[in-house]
Motif scaffolding. Structure first.
Motif, PDB file in Angstrom:
ATOM      1  N   VAL A  70       0.934  -1.207   0.120  1.00  0.00           N
ATOM      2  CA  VAL A  70       0.058   0.101  -0.140  1.00  0.00           C
ATOM      3  C   VAL A  70       1.081   1.377  -0.132  1.00  0.00           C
ATOM      4  N   VAL A  71       0.278   2.396  -0.582  1.00  0.00           N
ATOM      5  CA  VAL A  71       1.104   3.637  -0.520  1.00  0.00           C
ATOM      6  C   VAL A  71       0.283   4.430   0.855  1.00  0.00           C
ATOM      7  N   VAL A 109      -4.447  12.253  10.096  1.00  0.00           N
ATOM      8  CA  VAL A 109      -5.164  11.715   8.972  1.00  0.00           C
ATOM      9  C   VAL A 109      -4.238  11.624   7.832  1.00  0.00           C
ATOM     10  N   LEU A 110      -4.243  10.267   7.388  1.00  0.00           N
ATOM     11  CA  LEU A 110      -3.510  10.033   6.140  1.00  0.00           C
ATOM     12  C   LEU A 110      -4.299   9.622   4.915  1.00  0.00           C
ATOM     13  N   GLU A 116      -2.775  -1.241  -7.349  1.00  0.00           N
ATOM     14  CA  GLU A 116      -3.331  -2.327  -8.124  1.00  0.00           C
ATOM     15  C   GLU A 116      -4.610  -2.582  -8.354  1.00  0.00           C
ATOM     16  N   VAL A 117      -5.453  -2.311  -7.425  1.00  0.00           N
ATOM     17  CA  VAL A 117      -7.126  -2.393  -7.278  1.00  0.00           C
ATOM     18  C   VAL A 117      -7.769  -1.178  -7.338  1.00  0.00           C
ATOM     19  N   GLY A 118      -7.180  -0.034  -7.521  1.00  0.00           N
ATOM     20  CA  GLY A 118      -7.539   1.347  -7.481  1.00  0.00           C
ATOM     21  C   GLY A 118      -8.387   1.808  -6.216  1.00  0.00           C
ATOM     22  N   PHE A 119      -7.625   1.229  -5.128  1.00  0.00           N
ATOM     23  CA  PHE A 119      -8.387   1.796  -3.670  1.00  0.00           C
ATOM     24  C   PHE A 119      -7.704   2.934  -3.287  1.00  0.00           C
ATOM     25  N   GLU A 120      -8.409   3.939  -2.598  1.00  0.00           N
ATOM     26  CA  GLU A 120      -7.790   5.234  -1.993  1.00  0.00           C
ATOM     27  C   GLU A 120      -8.744   5.697  -1.029  1.00  0.00           C
ATOM     28  N   ALA A 121      -8.295   6.088   0.298  1.00  0.00           N
ATOM     29  CA  ALA A 121      -9.455   6.348   1.216  1.00  0.00           C
ATOM     30  C   ALA A 121      -8.457   6.979   2.210  1.00  0.00           C
ATOM     31  N   PRO A 122      -9.212   7.760   3.111  1.00  0.00           N
ATOM     32  CA  PRO A 122      -8.509   8.538   4.255  1.00  0.00           C
ATOM     33  C   PRO A 122      -8.531   7.604   5.294  1.00  0.00           C
ATOM     34  N   VAL A 123      -7.415   7.570   6.342  1.00  0.00           N
ATOM     35  CA  VAL A 123      -7.307   6.635   7.551  1.00  0.00           C
ATOM     36  C   VAL A 123      -6.848   7.546   8.573  1.00  0.00           C
ATOM     37  N   VAL A 132      12.762  -2.284  18.538  1.00  0.00           N
ATOM     38  CA  VAL A 132      14.174  -2.186  17.793  1.00  0.00           C
ATOM     39  C   VAL A 132      13.829  -2.728  16.446  1.00  0.00           C
ATOM     40  N   ALA A 133      12.667  -3.337  16.075  1.00  0.00           N
ATOM     41  CA  ALA A 133      12.243  -4.045  14.624  1.00  0.00           C
ATOM     42  C   ALA A 133      11.769  -2.745  13.685  1.00  0.00           C
ATOM     43  N   GLY A 134      11.471  -1.602  14.423  1.00  0.00           N
ATOM     44  CA  GLY A 134      11.000  -0.594  13.554  1.00  0.00           C
ATOM     45  C   GLY A 134       9.849  -0.010  13.989  1.00  0.00           C
ATOM     46  N   ARG A 135       9.062   0.868  13.305  1.00  0.00           N
ATOM     47  CA  ARG A 135       7.622   1.698  13.786  1.00  0.00           C
ATOM     48  C   ARG A 135       6.524   0.717  13.128  1.00  0.00           C
ATOM     49  N   THR A 136       5.549   0.808  13.789  1.00  0.00           N
ATOM     50  CA  THR A 136       4.374  -0.182  13.270  1.00  0.00           C
ATOM     51  C   THR A 136       3.153   0.932  13.639  1.00  0.00           C
ATOM     52  N   ALA A 137       2.261   1.108  12.894  1.00  0.00           N
ATOM     53  CA  ALA A 137       0.959   1.682  12.944  1.00  0.00           C
ATOM     54  C   ALA A 137      -0.108   1.254  12.495  1.00  0.00           C
ATOM     55  N   GLY A 138      -1.166   1.485  13.497  1.00  0.00           N
ATOM     56  CA  GLY A 138      -2.615   0.905  13.347  1.00  0.00           C
ATOM     57  C   GLY A 138      -3.329   2.009  12.811  1.00  0.00           C
ATOM     58  N   LEU A 139      -3.856   1.803  11.569  1.00  0.00           N
ATOM     59  CA  LEU A 139      -4.687   2.724  10.746  1.00  0.00           C
ATOM     60  C   LEU A 139      -6.027   2.403  10.502  1.00  0.00           C
ATOM     61  N   LYS A 140      -7.055   3.320  10.826  1.00  0.00           N
ATOM     62  CA  LYS A 140      -8.365   3.014  10.847  1.00  0.00           C
ATOM     63  C   LYS A 140      -9.170   3.893   9.579  1.00  0.00           C
ATOM     64  N   LEU A 141      -9.785   2.848   8.882  1.00  0.00           N
ATOM     65  CA  LEU A 141     -10.565   3.618   7.835  1.00  0.00           C
ATOM     66  C   LEU A 141     -11.604   4.736   8.613  1.00  0.00           C
ATOM     67  N   THR A 142     -11.711   5.862   7.825  1.00  0.00           N
ATOM     68  CA  THR A 142     -12.476   6.981   8.483  1.00  0.00           C
ATOM     69  C   THR A 142     -14.088   6.722   8.354  1.00  0.00           C
TER      70      THR A 142
END
Length: 160
Positions: A70-71, A109-110, A116-123, A132-142
């Motif tokens: 995803v982007v 808000v991102l 690949e499927v033409g999906f786009e939405a705010p989260v 130590v493994a990095g950053r993780t984020a939980g994103l919720k569809l608005t």
């Protein structure tokens, strides 16, 4: 054990080592508190208890462990605009969890895209973890989105 409390930075005669208490694993990882005084321990314990109560509601949605490219686009914690290709760790009908190199702010808000499927939405950035493994984020569809619902359904294990 004498020393400085990692939370309030007060000098105390007795510190509690949070690294030895499994229920404090997320506090150690998220806040980097290792040794705290009794007062801060009580506050942190109450915070964990409240999170556990609310997490029962949050976790009512089934997660599917799927890796999808995803982007994400938006503004990071330092105010810089960005666009980054990332991969999901898991998805649900209400959102997704990703690994990212960006410092994201809870409540931001991102825009999330699946080209690949033409999906786009705010989260909405619901949660951010760093270890130590990095950053993780939980994103919720608005808001509910049919395209996202179809995408999750395609990747969900069939029950038939």
């Amino acid at each position: 054990m004498q020393g400085l409390c990692d939370s309030c930075e007060e000098r105390v005669d007795h510190l509690i080592d949070l690294t030895r208490l499994p229920e404090f694993r997320t506090v150690v990882r998220r806040l980097n508190y290792r040794k705290v005084c009794h007062v801060c321990y009580d506050d942190l314990y109450e915070e964990i208890r409240q999170e556990q109560i609310t997490s029962k509601d949050r976790r009512s949605e089934t997660r599917y462990w799927v890796r999808i490219g995803v982007v994400i686009e938006g503004t990071d914690k330092s105010g810089m605009r960005f666009s980054e290709k990332v991969y999901t760790e898991n998805i649900s009908y209400k959102g997704l969890r990703i690994q990212t190199a960006r410092q994201l702010e809870r409540g931001a808000v991102l825009m999330v895209k699946v080209p690949e499927v033409g999906f786009e939405a705010p989260v909405l950035v619901e949660m951010v973890w760093q270890d130590v493994a990095g950053r993780t984020a939980g994103l919720k569809l608005t808001e509910e989105n049919e395209s996202w619902q179809r995408l999750v359904k395609e990747h969900a294990p069939s029950t038939a």
